[in-house]
Every structure is written in structure tokens, then in C-alpha cells.
Design an enzyme around this catalytic site. Structure first.
Site, PDB file in Angstrom:
ATOM      1  N   ASP A 528     -55.037 -10.689   8.566  1.00 16.36           N
ATOM      2  CA  ASP A 528     -56.261  -9.899   8.629  1.00 16.36           C
ATOM      3  C   ASP A 528     -57.040  -9.984   7.328  1.00 16.36           C
ATOM      4  OD1 ASP A 528     -55.069  -9.209  10.965  1.00 16.36           O
ATOM      5  OD2 ASP A 528     -54.753  -7.094  10.475  1.00 16.36           O
ATOM      6  N   LYS A 600     -59.020   6.019   4.273  1.00 19.30           N
ATOM      7  CA  LYS A 600     -59.044   4.608   4.653  1.00 19.30           C
ATOM      8  C   LYS A 600     -60.166   4.307   5.646  1.00 19.30           C
ATOM      9  CE  LYS A 600     -56.514   0.778   6.679  1.00 19.30           C
ATOM     10  NZ  LYS A 600     -55.253   0.267   7.248  1.00 19.30           N
ATOM     11  N   ASP A 758     -61.889  -9.278  12.478  1.00 20.33           N
ATOM     12  CA  ASP A 758     -61.496  -9.882  11.198  1.00 20.33           C
ATOM     13  C   ASP A 758     -59.996 -10.142  11.154  1.00 20.33           C
ATOM     14  OD1 ASP A 758     -60.600  -7.285  11.048  1.00 20.33           O
ATOM     15  OD2 ASP A 758     -61.151  -6.999   8.954  1.00 20.33           O
TER      16      ASP A 758
END
Length: 826
Positions: A528, A600, A758
Site C-alpha cells: 500500500d 489517523k 492506493d
């Protein structure tokens, strides 16, 4: 003859199976939509169906006009002849119902009449008592009046209503008003008279076109005699029923239950394709402007990339699917599977009768459990549908996922209940159908992948391999007897409570390590992007500090990766600590619970220009989970929004510089009333932002709502939305382009490939080759000055707009560093 020839040629082949699957997909889509329709009718919400709403809009204008005339006559005190709308004795007419009708505007009176009449007629196709429908309409009028009174008397009465009832309905509002208001609006006799006049107006204004196009009545009143009693029944005509049924059938066929294909998807061209017969547009829900831009564009490079994504063949990992079924049979409730039983309702304790706080806690808990059980019901249905898809495709050796795009170029698999982007359980159950022979380097990547799935992705590659070696027996126990050990249940959970973790993918990795030549050769191994949004900002600005924060600088397999989320936390923590020591109330509440896990998601979405409101919602949810008192959650979330933004800009300096420039480019475009349009890098796909202020009006009533929407391209643009959305849409177009060209180049080299935005997937033995392609694609996108190219493209597209020059770039050597940066994608 052609059909017979085709049937004989395809008979017994996978192509015949595919055509049968697509036919079944359409049939299942119609069935599921029909079930939704039947459920809506049973709930008394048939008027909310799109097919019915079209007729409601058709009838709305004339009914509203009739209501306006009547209200005008009531205000002027005009005498009106008795319309004979209600066969009852006693006073009747405007003197009875007039004062009540005057309390609402014509729009709401028309909408609640239409919804109530249609709901009852569809629920009772053989006719419903006229006075019953009239009473329901009158009760809805009184509910609207009482709701306004409850709202006007302060928030306490409305809060009490929402805590006591499941849904705010006509019946519940009137019941609550009678209990709480000193002088609630209510009279059954007046309700019947008011509703009856509105029904009479509906009978005289509503029509539907017959099969020849001539207008005919939509409703009629029929007198039914039973013995000595005569009852008036309200009917919806057969033609009106047919129009609604035909509309439902058409909408059902436009909603097939998309499934994987058992033959390779057909190649894309401007006319479409993918499936053999199903209609599946490449980009859905296009505006006229977007459609025209795509018609002008050369989409062949994009089609080549989509064909590459579609060409990946898949298979089921039968043992993982079997474990899923076993956990589900045992009751679920763990490992991302919903519980098969509802949470029991709480017991009301005796102290609730005299303790308001205890009563309030009980009611809140009851509401929470009720909402959770409603959510579980939907999740159970989804789980059953997923397991059904596994049953359908277990007979096939391989299958394929056709993909679609959104307007920013991001790709999504078309199958609804079986694809690799849905979640951990499905990802663990799917594998590549074409094996890639295992190598020593591939075996190392298998171990890294297993550690990643367990949540051990913040340490060096060698440390991850060492962790697998140290816990080898536990991993093998999971692979051999997953139902007898729970070691794999804990994957990722202890380290990051705000994330789900990947226990099913970890279990699949354990099985791959046990049998590397069989399962390991087919397991999708994922690497990733390291906060991919920040990576694109760093590459656009060529800023070395920003690039280092997102692992785009050289390192070795013995080095720990940088953690941009942890960096933001480490910047924010002392700031919050100093403010808390100085007496700042919100800072003192969050100082001890501030963590990387909490911030996050806000930091991740900061790279995509999340709004203050969006970040506030993310933080509010996280703070509530961490036990911040309910009355302080809002204050603390608002405080942390600015802390996260300031800390993110300090960690990734390129973020603020580039994003501010992108917004500065958007400002003069929208100031002149233009929509924003640009071409993606390399593929030259036209990205057209669709945000306009269409002429829209929503008329809300407790009986139902009616939406009027005029989608004209002459509609004014939504200035703020265009400006705020431009930076994230531009970054999304970059990462989407990167994903698509990586897919194209991987397939050209014969590598397995799949992706989730991604996150890049291939077989373990092919990870190094894929990483080289990933690096080459990223460098290809960013080697030219992308900001200058965007500036020049916008200047050509909007020649009467002056744009600010791009900000100066740094001297970071992207190509030289990225190829020596193992953790840029890990």
C-alpha cells in the site's frame, strides 16, 4: 434462424453459462426491487417509490392549483356550493374545515393528500373506505400543525418525542401532542371533513393517459351496498396501477444484480461493453456536460487500462470459504460477521419510574440497541447474499470482475456482493486463478504480507519476517485448525482499535505459508502507498521533508519505515499538553486519550481536502468510542480539527502549499460562473466536476415527501463545492491514473494484478517486478511539472481567466530516491 444458430454454437460452453448468469442477474435484480416495492407498500410508503413519484409530480400541479383556489375562497369568506364529498349529516363546508386548511401551505396539503391516497390505494387494490382515507389525510394535517407547535415550544418536547418513539410519524406526533401540549390541535370530525374535501379535489384534478394518450381519471369513488348499508370506497384506476407497475418493472430491469463473469469480459469501446448483454456503463450517473466531454475525448488509453483490470482471473479459496460458513453456522458475531441473533432489549428497572436520569439512560440504551438490531438485520442479509454468490461460483474454475469508473477515474469492480474491494472476509476468500511459481524472494514477501495482515506494518521488513519465524507454530496451527485456535482472531485489533484489522486475510496468509507452492502461488500479496495523498503532494512540490515523512527516501530492509500518522500525532501531542497545562478545557479532556489511532482517518483524508465538517464527524465518532462524555464530544472534536490541520501541515509542508494553489486556481473559474474541468495526466481522461445548483424543491410532510428537480446545464454552479472539491478531485485523478497505468503495464508483462485505489496486489513471486512498475508509473506522472501543465491546460480551457503561477518546486530527486525507497509502498 440466427437465434437457433447462436444457441447451437454456444450450447454447453461457458459463454452459454455467462448468458444464463446475466439473465439470472436481471431476474434477481427485478425480484429484489419487487421485494423492496412490496415492503414499501406494506409500510404505507408506496408514494416514495420512484415510479409512483412520477405520477405524484404529474398530479401535484393541478391539485395544488385547486387547493390555492379553495384557500383563497376561505380567506375571502366566499360561499361555496356543497360538493357532495361526504354523505354525513350536520354542519359541513368551509366553516368546518376551512380554519384547519388555512394552517398549512398549498404545497404541503397537496403532497400529504397525494401520498396518503396513493399509499392506501396500493395497499388496498380492491378499494379502501373513503372516510378512512379522509380521516388519515386530516390526521396528517393535524400532525403537521402539532409538530410546528412542539418545535415552537422548545427543544425539550421534541427531544422527548424522539426518545420515546421509533419513528416520527403522523400517529406518534398526534399522540405526543395530546400528552404534552396544553391545547393540541385535534378534532376527528374536522379531520374527516378536511381530508374529504382534499380527496374530492384529487378526484377532480388527477388523470392518467390511457393507451391512446387520452386523459382518463386516476381515482374514482364507488358506492358499495352491503345489505342496508352503503359504503363509499376510493379506488385507483387500473390504468394508474399499470403505469406504476410498468415503472417498477422498468426500474427493476435497470438494477440487475451484477455478478462476476465466467468468461473474460469483452473489450471496451465507445459504445460500451464488459458484460455480454447486461447494460453496465463505464461511468455512471453522468451529467450532460460530463457526457459531452467524454464523447469528445479519446478514451482508448483508458479502455486499455480497464481491459487490463478486467482481464485478471480469480478463484475461491475453498478452505477459507468453508471456515466462513462454519463461523456463520455457529452464530456469527465475530470476525466481521454479524451476529445471527438480535441483542436482547434492556430491562426497565423500577427506579426508572421516579428517577429521570435512570429513565433517560434506559431509553437511550433501548434506542441504541434497537438501531443496532436494525443494522444487524441488513448485515445478515448481505452476508447471506455473499455466501450465495460463493455457492453459485464454486462450480467454476475461474471468474472475472468487470470494472467501472467514477468521474475522477477511480475504478470499482461492478459485481455487488463478490469482489476484492468489499472487505477483509471477501479478500481472504478470493485468490488469483493463475498461479505464479514460488521463489525465495516471493516466500519472504509472503511472510511480510502475513505480518502486515496481523497489524505488524510499522516495523522493518526484516523485523516482520522475524516475527513470522518466531511465531511459526502458532501460524501453522491457524492454517491447520482455524476453528480450534483463536490466535488469528486478534489480527490487528490490539494495536489500532479504530480499525477493523484483517483476520481472514491473515488466515489466508497462514495457509499460503503452509503450502507455498499451491496456496502461496495464488495468494494476492498487497503493498500500500504510505499515505498516498501526501505522497502526491510531496511529488508535486518536490519537497524533501514531505517526501521523507511518507517514505519516499532511501532505506534498507533493516530500517523501520516512517509513519506520517505517528509524526502528526507526535507534533500534536505536546501542543495539546501545553494547552491542557494552561487550563484549556477541551485540551485537558483529550490530552490523555489523544493517539495515533484517533487522528489517523482525519490525517488520511486531510490529503484529500476533507472539510472541517467531515473531519469533525470523524473525530466526534472516535472521541465517543473513547468514552468522552457526551456533553463534551462536540467541544473536543472542534478543538482537534484545527490541531490536526496545523500538525499535518507541519509534517507535510507541501500539503498546504499545493492545496492553497489549487484552490487559488479554482477561485477565478467559479467566480465567472464556469464549472471546473481538467484532463488527467497521461490518459487525458476529462474530469468534469458535476456540482450545480439544480432547481430543486423538496416538499416535506409527515405523510411523505415530494422532490422536484430540474437538471439543466444552465443551472448555476455550486461555487463553494467546486472550490473545495478541486484539490481532492485532482489528487484522486493522479492516484487513479497511477493505478490504471500500473494495471496496464503489469498485464503487458504477464503479472497478476488487482488494486484498491492506493493498494497494489500481485502474487508473492511477482511483488518486486510490480514494485518496479509502480515506481516507473509514479515517476512518469510526476517527472514533468504537473502543476505547470495543469496551469497551462486551465489557461487554454478558460482563456478569459487569469491563474496564479504554480508555486516553486524544491530540488528533491524523485526518480533517484523512489527506486531506493522500499517503504514508499509497503
Amino acid at each position: 434462424m440466427d437465434a437457433t444458430l447462436t444457441q447451437s454454437v454456444l450450447s454447453g460452453t461457458l459463454y452459454e453459462h455467462q448468458i444464463n448468469l446475466e439473465t439470472r442477474s436481471t431476474r434477481d435484480g427485478v425480484r429484489m426491487y419487487r421485494e423492496q416495492v412490496a415492503h414499501a407498500i406494506r409500510r404505507g410508503e408506496a408514494g416514495q417509490l420512484k415510479s409512483a413519484e412520477r405520477l405524484l409530480l404529474y398530479w401535484f400541479t393541478d391539485l395544488r392549483r385547486a387547493v390555492r383556489r379553495e384557500l383563497r375562497g376561505i380567506r375571502n369568506g366566499e360561499h361555496a356550493p356543497n360538493p357532495g364529498y361526504l354523505p354525513v349529516k350536520g354542519p359541513r363546508g368551509r366553516g368546518v374545515y376551512g380554519p384547519v386548511l388555512l394552517c398549512l401551505d398549498p404545497d404541503r396539503l397537496a403532497v400529504l393528500t397525494l401520498h396518503t391516497a396513493v399509499d392506501h390505494c396500493l395497499l388496498n387494490p380492491l378499494g379502501v373506505k373513503f372516510t378512512k382515507v379522509a380521516y388519515e389525510i386530516g390526521a396528517a394535517i393535524y400532525a403537521e400543525i402539532n409538530l410546528e407547535m412542539l418545535t415552537a415550544d422548545g427543544p425539550e418536547l421534541m427531544r422527548a418525542l424522539t426518545e420515546r418513539v421509533r419513528r416520527i410519524t403522523v400517529k406518534n406526533v398526534n399522540w405526543h401532542a395530546k400528552r404534552t401540549l396544553e391545547d393540541p390541535a385535534w378534532s376527528k370530525r374536522v379531520a374527516i371533513h378536511a381530508g374529504a374535501w382534499l380527496l374530492w379535489a384529487l378526484l377532480n384534478t388527477s388523470s392518467v393517459p390511457d393507451k391512446k394518450g387520452e386523459p382518463t381519471g386516476a381515482f374514482y369513488k364507488h358506492l358499495q351496498r352491503r345489505g342496508r348499508k352503503t359504503t363509499g370506497l376510493l379506488w385507483m384506476t387500473r390504468r394508474a396501477h399499470e403505469l406504476i407497475d410498468d415503472g417498477n418493472e422498468a426500474r427493476g430491469r435497470l438494477r440487475p444484480l451484477y455478478r462476476p463473469m465466467v468468461v473474460p469480459p469483452t473489450k471496451w469501446a465507445k459504445g460500451g461493453r464488459g458484460y455480454m448483454r447486461l447494460h453496465a456503463p463505464l461511468v455512471g450517473k453522468l451529467t450532460q456536460t460530463q457526457r459531452e466531454a467524454l464523447d469528445r475525448a479519446d478514451l482508448q488509453p483508458t479502455f486499455e487500462c480497464i481491459d487490463a483490470l478486467n482481464s485478471q482471473d480469480w478463484d475461491q479459496q475453498a478452505e477459507i470459504v468453508g471456515t466462513v460458513r462454519a463461523v456463520w453456522r455457529q452464530g456469527g458475531g465475530i470476525l466481521h460477521l454479524p451476529s445471527r441473533v438480535d441483542t436482547p432489549k434492556p430491562t426497565r428497572l423500577p427506579e426508572c419510574d421516579h428517577d429521570e436520569e435512570a429513565d433517560l439512560r434506559f431509553r437511550r440504551e433501548a434506542v441504541r440497541i434497537r438501531k443496532n438490531n436494525i443494522r444487524l438485520k441488513g448485515e445478515r442479509k448481505t452476508t447471506e447474499l455473499v455466501l450465495n454468490e460463493f455457492s453459485i461460483f464454486e462450480r467454476y474454475e475461474r471468474f472475472w470482475f468487470p470494472h467501472r469508473l467514477d468521474f475522477r477515474l477511480r475504478n470499482y469492480p461492478r459485481p455487488q456482493y463478490m469482489n476484492h474491494q468489499i472487505g477483509d472476509m471477501l479478500r481472504g476468500c478470493l485468490r488469483f486463478a493463475t498461479p505464479a511459481p514460488m521463489t525465495d524472494r516471493g516466500y519472504a514477501w509472503l511472510k511480510i504480507h502475513a505480518a502486515n495482515c496481523y497489524g505488524l506494518d510499522k516495523v522493518s521488513f526484516n523485523a516482520r519476517i522475524a516475527w513470522v519465524d518466531a511465531n511459526w507454530e502458532l501460524l501453522m496451527e491457524c492454517a491447520r485448525s482455524p476453528l480450534k485456535t483463536d490466535f488469528w482472531h486478534n489480527a490487528d485489533k490490539p494495536r489500532d482499535p479504530n480499525e477493523w484489522g484483517a483476520p481472514w486475510q491473515f488466515l489466508a496468509a497462514c495457509k499460503a505459508l503452509e503450502r507455498p507452492e499451491e496456496d502461496g502461488a495464488c495468494l494476492p500479496v498487497q503493498i500500500d502507498g504510505s499515505n498516498n495523498g501526501f505522497q502526491h503532494y510531496a511529488a508535486l512540490a518536490l519537497d524533501e521533508k514531505s517526501a521523507r515523512a511518507v517514505n519516499m527516501t532511501p532505506a534498507t530492509w533493516n530500517d523501520d519505515p516512517e509513519d506520517s500518522y505517528g509524526d502528526v500525532f507526535r507534533v500534536a501531542q505536546p501542543v495539546v499538553g501545553r494547552l491542557a497545562a494552561g487550563g484549556h478545557h477541551a485540551a485537558s479532556l483529550v490530552a490523555d486519550i489523544l493517539s495515533r489511532a484517533l487522528i489517523k482517518q482525519p490525517v488520511m483524508t486531510e490529503g484529500y481536502n476533507v472539510t472541517d465538517s467531515g473531519m469533525f464527524k470523524q473525530l466526534r465518532l472516535g472521541l465517543a468510542k473513547l468514552g468522552v462524555p457526551r456533553e463534551h464530544v462536540r467541544e473536543c472534536a472542534l478543538f482537534l480539527v484545527q490541531i490536526v490541520r496545523d500538525s499535518s501541515s507541519e509534517v507535510c509542508r507541501a500539503l498546504a502549499v499545493v492545496r492553497d494553489w489549487l484552490e487559488a486556481c479554482a477561485n477565478p473559474i467559479v467566480a465567472k460562473g464556469y464549472h471546473i474541468e481538467f484532463e488527467s495526466e497521461i490518459l487525458r481522461f476529462p474530469v468534469v466536476q458535476p456540482y450545480r445548483r439544480y432547481e430543486k424543491k423538496e416538499i416535506r410532510t409527515l405523510a411523505g415527501s415530494l422532490h422536484t428537480l430540474l437538471e439543466e446545464e444552465s443551472a448555476k454552479i455550486r461555487v463553494r463545492k467546486h472550490r473545495q472539491a478541486f484539490p481532492p478531485n485532482f489528487i484522486h485523478s493522479l492516484d487513479a491514473t497511477h493505478m490504471l497505468i500500473t494495471a496496464r503495464d503489469c498485464r503487458a508483462r504477464g503479472l497478476n494484478f488487482a488494486g484498491v485505489h492506493d493498494s497494489y496486489w500481485t502474487s508473492a513471486a511477482q511483488v518486486d517486478a510490480m514494485r518496479t512498475i509502480i515506481d516507473d508509473g509514479f515517476i512518469e506522472i510526476h517527472t514533468p511539472n504537473v502543476m505547470q501543465r495543469l496551469h497551462d491546460g486551465l489557461s487554454r480551457r478558460y482563456p478569459d481567466v487569469e491563474f496564479p503561477p504554480p508555486p516553486p518546486r524544491g530540488d528533491f530527486d524523485l526518480a533517484g530516491n523512489l527506486r531506493r525507497a522500499p517503504y514508499a509502498f509497503h
